[in-house]
Design a protein around this motif. Structure first.
Motif, PDB file in Angstrom:
ATOM      1  N   ALA A 269       0.826  -1.198   0.000  1.00  0.00           N
ATOM      2  CA  ALA A 269       0.000   0.000   0.000  1.00  0.00           C
ATOM      3  C   ALA A 269       0.867   1.257   0.000  1.00  0.00           C
ATOM      4  N   GLY A 270       0.335   2.331  -0.548  1.00  0.00           N
ATOM      5  CA  GLY A 270       1.036   3.619  -0.527  1.00  0.00           C
ATOM      6  C   GLY A 270       1.296   4.136  -1.928  1.00  0.00           C
ATOM      7  N   THR A 271       1.265   5.477  -2.076  1.00  0.00           N
ATOM      8  CA  THR A 271       1.510   6.105  -3.374  1.00  0.00           C
ATOM      9  C   THR A 271       2.890   5.721  -3.883  1.00  0.00           C
ATOM     10  N   LEU A 272       2.960   5.369  -5.151  1.00  0.00           N
ATOM     11  CA  LEU A 272       4.235   4.912  -5.710  1.00  0.00           C
ATOM     12  C   LEU A 272       5.218   6.066  -5.892  1.00  0.00           C
ATOM     13  N   ASN A 273       6.483   5.771  -5.684  1.00  0.00           N
ATOM     14  CA  ASN A 273       7.568   6.723  -5.881  1.00  0.00           C
ATOM     15  C   ASN A 273       7.954   6.668  -7.363  1.00  0.00           C
ATOM     16  N   VAL A 274       7.182   7.385  -8.189  1.00  0.00           N
ATOM     17  CA  VAL A 274       7.316   7.213  -9.643  1.00  0.00           C
ATOM     18  C   VAL A 274       8.729   7.582 -10.122  1.00  0.00           C
ATOM     19  N   ALA A 275       9.241   8.730  -9.667  1.00  0.00           N
ATOM     20  CA  ALA A 275      10.580   9.141 -10.120  1.00  0.00           C
ATOM     21  C   ALA A 275      11.630   8.115  -9.671  1.00  0.00           C
ATOM     22  N   GLY A 276      11.497   7.641  -8.443  1.00  0.00           N
ATOM     23  CA  GLY A 276      12.445   6.648  -7.934  1.00  0.00           C
ATOM     24  C   GLY A 276      12.398   5.356  -8.743  1.00  0.00           C
ATOM     25  N   ILE A 277      11.193   4.933  -9.068  1.00  0.00           N
ATOM     26  CA  ILE A 277      11.019   3.675  -9.820  1.00  0.00           C
ATOM     27  C   ILE A 277      11.626   3.810 -11.222  1.00  0.00           C
ATOM     28  N   VAL A 278      11.365   4.955 -11.859  1.00  0.00           N
ATOM     29  CA  VAL A 278      11.926   5.200 -13.200  1.00  0.00           C
ATOM     30  C   VAL A 278      13.453   5.241 -13.113  1.00  0.00           C
ATOM     31  N   GLY A 279      13.975   5.874 -12.047  1.00  0.00           N
ATOM     32  CA  GLY A 279      15.435   5.939 -11.851  1.00  0.00           C
ATOM     33  C   GLY A 279      16.032   4.563 -11.605  1.00  0.00           C
ATOM     34  N   MET A 280      15.290   3.733 -10.906  1.00  0.00           N
ATOM     35  CA  MET A 280      15.788   2.377 -10.634  1.00  0.00           C
ATOM     36  C   MET A 280      15.932   1.591 -11.937  1.00  0.00           C
ATOM     37  N   ALA A 281      14.931   1.698 -12.796  1.00  0.00           N
ATOM     38  CA  ALA A 281      14.994   0.969 -14.068  1.00  0.00           C
ATOM     39  C   ALA A 281      16.134   1.508 -14.940  1.00  0.00           C
ATOM     40  N   ALA A 282      16.282   2.837 -14.965  1.00  0.00           N
ATOM     41  CA  ALA A 282      17.348   3.428 -15.799  1.00  0.00           C
ATOM     42  C   ALA A 282      18.717   2.980 -15.292  1.00  0.00           C
ATOM     43  N   ALA A 283      18.880   2.928 -13.956  1.00  0.00           N
ATOM     44  CA  ALA A 283      20.171   2.523 -13.386  1.00  0.00           C
ATOM     45  C   ALA A 283      20.459   1.060 -13.702  1.00  0.00           C
ATOM     46  N   ALA A 284      19.425   0.221 -13.607  1.00  0.00           N
ATOM     47  CA  ALA A 284      19.630  -1.208 -13.890  1.00  0.00           C
ATOM     48  C   ALA A 284      20.089  -1.390 -15.332  1.00  0.00           C
ATOM     49  N   GLU A 285      19.520  -0.603 -16.241  1.00  0.00           N
ATOM     50  CA  GLU A 285      19.913  -0.728 -17.650  1.00  0.00           C
ATOM     51  C   GLU A 285      21.315  -0.204 -17.888  1.00  0.00           C
ATOM     52  N   ALA A 286      21.697   0.843 -17.132  1.00  0.00           N
ATOM     53  CA  ALA A 286      22.991   1.483 -17.385  1.00  0.00           C
ATOM     54  C   ALA A 286      24.148   0.774 -16.678  1.00  0.00           C
ATOM     55  N   ALA A 287      23.827   0.035 -15.612  1.00  0.00           N
ATOM     56  CA  ALA A 287      24.908  -0.533 -14.787  1.00  0.00           C
ATOM     57  C   ALA A 287      25.707  -1.550 -15.589  1.00  0.00           C
ATOM     58  N   GLU A 288      26.998  -1.363 -15.571  1.00  0.00           N
ATOM     59  CA  GLU A 288      27.872  -2.298 -16.286  1.00  0.00           C
ATOM     60  C   GLU A 288      28.808  -2.912 -15.282  1.00  0.00           C
ATOM     61  N   ARG A 289      28.925  -4.208 -15.365  1.00  0.00           N
ATOM     62  CA  ARG A 289      29.807  -4.873 -14.427  1.00  0.00           C
ATOM     63  C   ARG A 289      31.161  -5.115 -15.098  1.00  0.00           C
ATOM     64  N   GLY A 290      32.184  -5.139 -14.280  1.00  0.00           N
ATOM     65  CA  GLY A 290      33.462  -5.589 -14.836  1.00  0.00           C
ATOM     66  C   GLY A 290      34.620  -4.708 -14.484  1.00  0.00           C
ATOM     67  N   ALA A 291      34.418  -3.388 -14.502  1.00  0.00           N
ATOM     68  CA  ALA A 291      35.545  -2.474 -14.364  1.00  0.00           C
ATOM     69  C   ALA A 291      36.145  -2.483 -12.965  1.00  0.00           C
ATOM     70  N   LEU A 292      35.342  -2.819 -11.963  1.00  0.00           N
ATOM     71  CA  LEU A 292      35.816  -2.654 -10.586  1.00  0.00           C
ATOM     72  C   LEU A 292      36.735  -3.774 -10.108  1.00  0.00           C
ATOM     73  N   ARG A 293      36.640  -4.933 -10.709  1.00  0.00           N
ATOM     74  CA  ARG A 293      37.376  -6.098 -10.222  1.00  0.00           C
ATOM     75  C   ARG A 293      38.894  -5.843 -10.196  1.00  0.00           C
ATOM     76  N   ALA A 294      39.418  -5.285 -11.289  1.00  0.00           N
ATOM     77  CA  ALA A 294      40.869  -5.058 -11.371  1.00  0.00           C
ATOM     78  C   ALA A 294      41.302  -4.030 -10.330  1.00  0.00           C
ATOM     79  N   LEU A 295      40.446  -3.014 -10.113  1.00  0.00           N
ATOM     80  CA  LEU A 295      40.768  -1.995  -9.101  1.00  0.00           C
ATOM     81  C   LEU A 295      40.769  -2.612  -7.707  1.00  0.00           C
ATOM     82  N   ARG A 296      39.795  -3.497  -7.470  1.00  0.00           N
ATOM     83  CA  ARG A 296      39.719  -4.147  -6.147  1.00  0.00           C
ATOM     84  C   ARG A 296      40.981  -4.980  -5.904  1.00  0.00           C
ATOM     85  N   ASP A 297      41.417  -5.711  -6.935  1.00  0.00           N
ATOM     86  CA  ASP A 297      42.611  -6.544  -6.770  1.00  0.00           C
ATOM     87  C   ASP A 297      43.841  -5.674  -6.510  1.00  0.00           C
TER      88      ASP A 297
END
Ligand code: PLP
Length: 326
Positions: free
Chosen positions: A193-221
């Motif tokens: 229940a509760g009014t949806l956080n429309v901007a947050g939800i749209v931002g979540m989807a955009a971030a999921a599409e933009a997120a790229e994995r891979g670059a951080l591993r070498a830095l972590r090592d």
């Protein structure tokens, strides 16, 4: 998100403006479903992973949770499942209605055996809940993840806004099998229940599409090579870990002390989980692993550079000699 913030509509109003907001939410749901490979109807939007964990676990079921879970999971558990000295969850011995095993630990980055957990739960006719908050964009998500009965996500962990997340419910979950946690309007098909956080939800989807994995591993090592060179012991180093998280212990050195010294040097890290920082209690994760003392968690964001890593190592190299390292 900026465009959606200008939309005046409540996504549950029947008028045209409301329907335009609703369409944005449904578009985001479809896009998230496509990124994660799940049917959009399985996604229930929440205010983040704390709420998603509560939505999954509240009620009368008896849950056992891995001893290294986030407090928002442990809060609903009747008991814990031990982890080994590498931070990996062991097979539970006790029976329960449900088992909660996180995808990866937020303090150590240690990745948990989700396919095994699915098998343990199925063998005992129990539910499996996975808090997957730390996973997206920091590891390859295992196929077994989406066979869990419920999976928690939080947008800000993969580059999205804070204060929005989701619970991905089981493929065949009948509605309203899941009792609502918050009582009120019929949003999210009566599941939240509760009014949806429309901007947050749209931002979540955009971030999921933009997120790229891979670059951080070498830095972590590279970071970890530097930490070891300064006498640090990496917690859980023999286990599979996230690309962006290192948990390091320098002998008996107090982690809170080191966090403060590093902050003054312009390097922001935490002693244990960010939400437990400031609490003087010892990390329950280290305790569960049988590791004495305290440790510093260093996690990298998508904008972290090699220069940041070199700067952090140089700052530690200046700070550590002044401390009484045993
Ligand atoms: N679960 C884990 C593993 C986390 O790391 C966090 C936050 O850091 C949470 C749950 C809580 O997430 P939220 O801040 O979205 O409520």
């Amino acid at each position: 998100m900026l465009e959606v913030m200008d939309l005046p509509g409540n996504a549950h109003s029947v008028h045209g403006v409301g329907q335009r907001a609703f369409e944005r939410v449904e578009d985001a749901r479809r896009r998230l479903g496509s990124v994660f490979g799940v049917r959009p109807s399985r996604i229930v939007f929440t205010s983040g992973a704390t709420e998603a964990n509560a939505l999954a676990m509240h009620g009368s079921r008896r849950w056992l949770a891995s001893a290294a879970e986030h407090p928002s999971v442990l809060a609903w558990a009747a008991g814990t499942i031990p982890v080994d000295s590498h931070g990996v969850t062991c097979e539970p011995t006790g029976n329960a209605d449900g088992y909660a095993v996180m995808l990866a630990n937020n303090e150590t980055g240690v990745i948990q055996p989700i396919a095994d957990a699915r098998a343990w739960a199925t063998r005992r006719s129990a539910r499996l809940h996975v808090d997957a908050t730390q996973g997206p964009a920091r590891m390859v998500l295992p196929d077994a993840l989406w066979s869990a009965d419920s999976v928690s996500l939080s947008a800000h962990k993969f580059g999205g806004p804070q204060g929005v997340g989701a619970l991905v419910v089981g493929e065949h979950e009948a509605e309203p099998e899941r009792e609502a946690l918050l009582r009120g309007g019929p949003q999210e098909r009566g599941r939240r229940a509760g009014t949806l956080n429309v901007a947050g939800i749209v931002g979540m989807a955009a971030a999921a599409e933009a997120a790229e994995r891979g670059a951080l591993r070498a830095l972590r090592d590279e970071l970890e090579d530097g930490l070891r060179g300064l006498g640090g012991a990496i917690i859980g180093e023999r286990a599979q870990r996230l690309d962006n998280t290192s948990c390091v212990r320098f002998g008996d050195l107090d982690a809170a002390d080191l966090v403060m010294a590093l902050d003054l040097a312009g390097v922001q890290v935490s002693a244990g989980a960010a939400c437990a920082s400031g609490a003087s209690e010892r990390s329950h994760v280290l305790r569960a692993m049988g590791i004495p003392g305290s440790a510093v968690r260093i996690s990298m964001g998508f904008a972290t550079t090699a220069a940041d890593v070199h700067g952090a190592i140089a700052a530690l190299a200046r700070i550590l000699p002044a401390k009484d390292l045993k």
